[in-house]
Design an enzyme around this catalytic site. Structure first.
Site, PDB file in Angstrom:
ATOM      1  N   TYR A 135       0.306  -8.908  -2.673  1.00  0.00           N
ATOM      2  CA  TYR A 135       0.774  -7.596  -2.249  1.00  0.00           C
ATOM      3  C   TYR A 135       2.290  -7.475  -2.389  1.00  0.00           C
ATOM      4  O   TYR A 135       2.808  -6.397  -2.705  1.00  0.00           O
ATOM      5  CB  TYR A 135       0.361  -7.324  -0.804  1.00  0.00           C
ATOM      6  CG  TYR A 135      -1.118  -7.072  -0.617  1.00  0.00           C
ATOM      7  CD1 TYR A 135      -1.695  -5.864  -0.998  1.00  0.00           C
ATOM      8  CD2 TYR A 135      -1.939  -8.034  -0.060  1.00  0.00           C
ATOM      9  CE1 TYR A 135      -3.046  -5.629  -0.823  1.00  0.00           C
ATOM     10  CE2 TYR A 135      -3.299  -7.818   0.109  1.00  0.00           C
ATOM     11  CZ  TYR A 135      -3.850  -6.607  -0.263  1.00  0.00           C
ATOM     12  OH  TYR A 135      -5.188  -6.372  -0.104  1.00  0.00           O
ATOM     13  N   HIS A 191      -1.519  -6.970   5.903  1.00  0.00           N
ATOM     14  CA  HIS A 191      -2.705  -7.024   6.755  1.00  0.00           C
ATOM     15  C   HIS A 191      -2.391  -7.717   8.078  1.00  0.00           C
ATOM     16  O   HIS A 191      -3.183  -8.496   8.608  1.00  0.00           O
ATOM     17  CB  HIS A 191      -3.882  -7.699   6.042  1.00  0.00           C
ATOM     18  CG  HIS A 191      -4.367  -6.933   4.869  1.00  0.00           C
ATOM     19  ND1 HIS A 191      -5.263  -7.451   3.958  1.00  0.00           N
ATOM     20  CD2 HIS A 191      -4.082  -5.676   4.420  1.00  0.00           C
ATOM     21  CE1 HIS A 191      -5.499  -6.547   3.016  1.00  0.00           C
ATOM     22  NE2 HIS A 191      -4.794  -5.466   3.279  1.00  0.00           N
ATOM     23  N   ASN A 199       0.831  -1.202   0.000  1.00  0.00           N
ATOM     24  CA  ASN A 199       0.000   0.000   0.000  1.00  0.00           C
ATOM     25  C   ASN A 199       0.868   1.256   0.000  1.00  0.00           C
ATOM     26  O   ASN A 199       0.588   2.219  -0.725  1.00  0.00           O
ATOM     27  CB  ASN A 199      -0.933   0.002   1.212  1.00  0.00           C
ATOM     28  CG  ASN A 199      -2.049  -1.023   1.079  1.00  0.00           C
ATOM     29  OD1 ASN A 199      -2.361  -1.475  -0.017  1.00  0.00           O
ATOM     30  ND2 ASN A 199      -2.643  -1.407   2.197  1.00  0.00           N
TER      31      ASN A 199
END
Length: 766
Positions: A270, A261, A210
């Site tokens: 990811y 996460h 992210n």
């Protein structure tokens, strides 16, 4: 070349066309001319990564595919302000549908067609004008600084749209009016101002993929608006990511693990996004005032975290998390993106890395003909791949071999020259399965000891397996046969046990073990895998349940596509042609089921932007299982998986190894000069040479070569401060060892406190 626009598309951009010629894009007053040149050079490098730098007739097929996708977007464009929508199938009234995010993705597709040399719409002024009008429409109706999320997915607002929008603007840059460009990018000041901060959830610090994605959006906005502050902000945010984390939580660990996460292994999803963004940021900002330095760790990450999980260009599903359920993201998509990132890094990688990576990548590209790289990758990456394939000085590298224990994410991978085997475990540290955004609805058992066998059939895992496989019978698992409800969004299951992990020796042998505490069931079991040079031996013990339901252990559940291949059965063994032999080592006969199974991707993913279609697909399966009956009290199993074995080798395998113990205290076996054991607690096992003992929990591998013994020890339970290993032979001295290994009279003492499940190794003289 003039592109035939529809009348409505032409009208949409008519107001913009007149101003295009007058746009001169002066640099900001605070930037010197050399500064403006630096911004433009970095932006152009980024565009070349997306669209390729020049047209080559050899890329005609790929260029036509890009053009076809862009034409489809343009042809269906039909703006309706009152509705509102740009495309009839994407109404924009409700942000919860994610259609505004999809709309920006389509704009990126259109922009890519415009910027790709060789397409009919390449740098066409009317297409650029149409795109500008569409971006105006999206700004006014769906994404501007005055709007609120209205409960929709934060990711779309802070990452999805910013990434698609900045790519679109970069690709179309030379055809867009500057004043509108600033306007379209204005919402990013609110929704993606800082790579490290989550606007929608104050207090959350962005990590991993992210943060890398946000850094890319911030950097691109800096290049597009000539704002050096944004580029410094993006560079600094990425630099922080390059350092390994000590955990717990998100990031890359020194053992190669990657967590996102907080508790989920995500190297293949990811992690790939992280690598892709960081590699492209490094390339984009190279030799600029904002060049990213200290990037040595990125090269190490490729070796530690990605190479073990890429099999002939496929990313292993055991580290793709909930993405296994997404129809448009198969293992070859994740593999392609990994290869693309590595090819990008190769442009500037130090030779000590490049000399390994070139043959490695060439081997992946050469062996995977099931899904050719050219059909997936962008043009610039295809050019690099073709240059590598054509370079006679670079050999075709063999498959990676070795045994890898990722203690920080409860994964183990065992790789041999012609096959690979991966094990997914879970514990109080690592989640069993993630379900978010209505994805991975039936992934109940993917972290309960599921095993993944990779062979020469490179389509097994990506040929409609996840919607058609029986989700109650995943290979390697021991399960309660009860019916299950779909996994709920955001629900985390961390099994209440610390026991999961393993140990490797010499890169050739391994042991893995986990304590199974089933979700919503009384089922308990102790499961171990012994990873040998030609086989995997699975032992189970302490299998017990009291809910009145049948318990099964799934030896195999193989997708054989459109037919059942030949199957041979004998006394306690099964051979599946083209796959493997399976030998039951404790006299039990397996149950074999052969059937066709039908499913839909929509059954396992109903996400707003990822949801699968409702088309039924059918595949043939061969399932091999051990039936423990209803409410077993002391159930157990012992079987061997023999990849590439012949029928004769399968039938004869039972005598190749000796199982020394399969009890609640110890599971152990020996073959030739190798001893392997799981000590669930203090215990002793008798060998032909004498007793082998440990005074605490550990996994153990021992290999004797005359008077030298190599050993590796770890504590998957993370409860032992020190373990004393008593060997079957008197210990004379410790010749080589990791820190904390020492001789203790006739034994070896190993300090394991604080090791976090990682191995300690030694060579001792006996």
């Amino acid at each position: 070349m003039t592109h035939p626009l529809s009348r409505r598309s032409a009208l949409l951009g008519a107001a913009v066309v007149a101003g295009l010629a007058m746009c001169d894009r002066p640099a900001a007053a605070s930037n010197a001319a050399t500064g403006a040149a630096a911004f433009d050079a970095a932006r152009e490098r980024w565009v070349s990564l997306l669209a390729g730098g020049s047209y080559d007739a050899a890329y005609t097929a790929k260029t036509q595919a890009v053009e076809g996708s862009a034409n489809a977007v343009l042809r269906k464009l039909n703006p309706v302000p009152g509705r509102p929508s740009l495309w009839p199938d994407l109404p924009l009234g409700n942000p919860a549908t994610g259609n505004f995010n999809r709309s920006y993705n389509r704009m990126r597709t259109l922009a890519l067609g415009w910027a790709t040399p060789g397409t009919a719409m390449y740098r066409n002024a009317q297409v650029a004008a149409t795109a500008a009008g569409a971006l105006d429409f999206l700004y006014e109706h769906t994404y501007h600084e005055g709007l609120d999320r209205q409960g929709s997915n934060w990711f779309w607002w802070e990452i999805g749209v910013p990434r698609a929008l900045t790519d679109t603007c970069a690709l179309l840059y030379d055809g867009l009016p500057r004043d509108r460009l600033d306007r379209w990018l204005r919402p990013l000041r609110r929704w993606c101002p800082d790579p490290e901060r989550r606007v929608s959830h104050p207090g959350v610090v962005e990590t991993g993929a992210n943060r890398a994605a946000k850094a890319m959006a911030v950097a691109m906005r800096g290049l597009l608006t000539h704002d050096a502050r944004l580029l410094k902000r993006a560079r600094d945010a990425v630099s922080d990511l390059l350092r390994p984390t000590k955990g717990p939580g998100d990031g890359f660990y020194r053992d190669g693990s990657f967590i996102q996460h907080d508790v989920y292994p995500y190297t293949g999803s990811y992690g790939v996004d992280y690598l892709e963004h960081v590699a492209k940021l490094i390339a984009m900002l190279a030799k600029s005032p904002w060049e990213i330095t200290g990037i040595e760790n990125v090269y190490d990450i490729v070796d530690r975290s990605f190479t073990p999980f890429i099999f002939d260009g496929l990313m292993m599903d055991c580290v793709r998390g909930r993405q296994i359920s997404v129809q448009g993201h198969r293992d070859y998509h994740s593999g392609q993106k990994s290869i693309e990132a590595i090819l990008t890094l190769l442009e500037a990688a130090p030779e000590r890395y490049a000399v390994r990576w070139r043959p490695l990548v060439k081997g992946w590209l050469t062996r995977n003909q099931a899904v050719p790289y050219d059909t997936l990758a962008p043009l610039a990456s295809i050019a690099r791949a073709r240059a590598l394939l054509a370079d006679p000085s670079v050999p075709v590298g063999p498959r990676t071999t070795g045994t890898y224990v990722f203690a920080d994410m409860d994964r183990v991978v065992h790789r041999r020259p012609t096959w690979a085997y991966a094990i997914s475990m879970s514990s109080e540290r690592i989640g069993a399965a993630e379900a978010m955004n209505e994805e991975n609805l039936r992934g109940w058992y993917t972290g309960d000891g599921m095993t993944y066998l990779y062979t020469g059939d490179l389509t097994h895992w990506n040929d409609e397996l996840w919607p058609t496989i029986d989700p109650y019978r995943l290979p390697g698992t021991t399960v309660d046969t009860r019916r299950r409800a779909k996994l709920r969004h955001g629900k985390r299951r961390l099994p209440p046990t610390p026991w999961a992990g393993g140990v490797a020796l010499d890169g050739e042998y391994g042991v893995a073990a986990m304590k199974l505490i089933a979700d919503g069931s009384s089922l308990r079991a102790r499961k171990a895998w012994f990873l040998l040079d030609d086989a995997v031996i699975a032992l189970g013990t302490g299998i017990a349940a009291s809910d009145g339901r049948r318990i099964e252990t799934i030896v195999e559940n193989r997708n054989t596509h459109d037919a059942h291949p030949p199957l041979t059965k004998g006394d306690g063994w099964v051979h599946l042609s083209g796959v493997a032999g399976y030998a039951l080592l404790d006299g039990v006969d397996p149950k074999v089921i052969r059937k066709k199974r039908t499913g839909r991707w929509r059954d396992i993913d109903t996400g707003a932007t990822t949801g699968g279609d409702k088309t039924s697909v059918t595949r043939h399966y061969t399932t091999i299982l051990i039936d423990h009956g209803v409410d077993p009290r002391k159930g157990r199993y012992a079987y061997a998986v023999l990849p590439d074995a012949s029928v004769a080798q399968t039938a004869a395998y039972r005598g190749r190894i000796e199982i020394l113990a399969n009890s609640r205290a110890v599971q152990a076996l020996t073959r030739d000069n190798l001893f392997a054991a799981v000590f669930w607690r203090a215990g002793t096992v008798e060998t032909a040479d004498g007793p082998l003992a440990a005074d605490g929990p550990c996994t153990l591998l021992i290999r004797r070569d005359q008077q030298r013994v190599r050993l590796a020890v770890s504590d998957p339970s993370r409860t032992a401060g020190e373990v004393k290993i008593t060997l079957p032979w008197p210990v004379r001295s410790v010749a080589e060892s990791d820190r904390g290994v020492r001789k203790s009279k006739r034994a070896v003492k190993v300090e394991l406190g604080g090791s976090r499940g990682h191995a300690r190794t030694a060579v001792v003289h006996v």
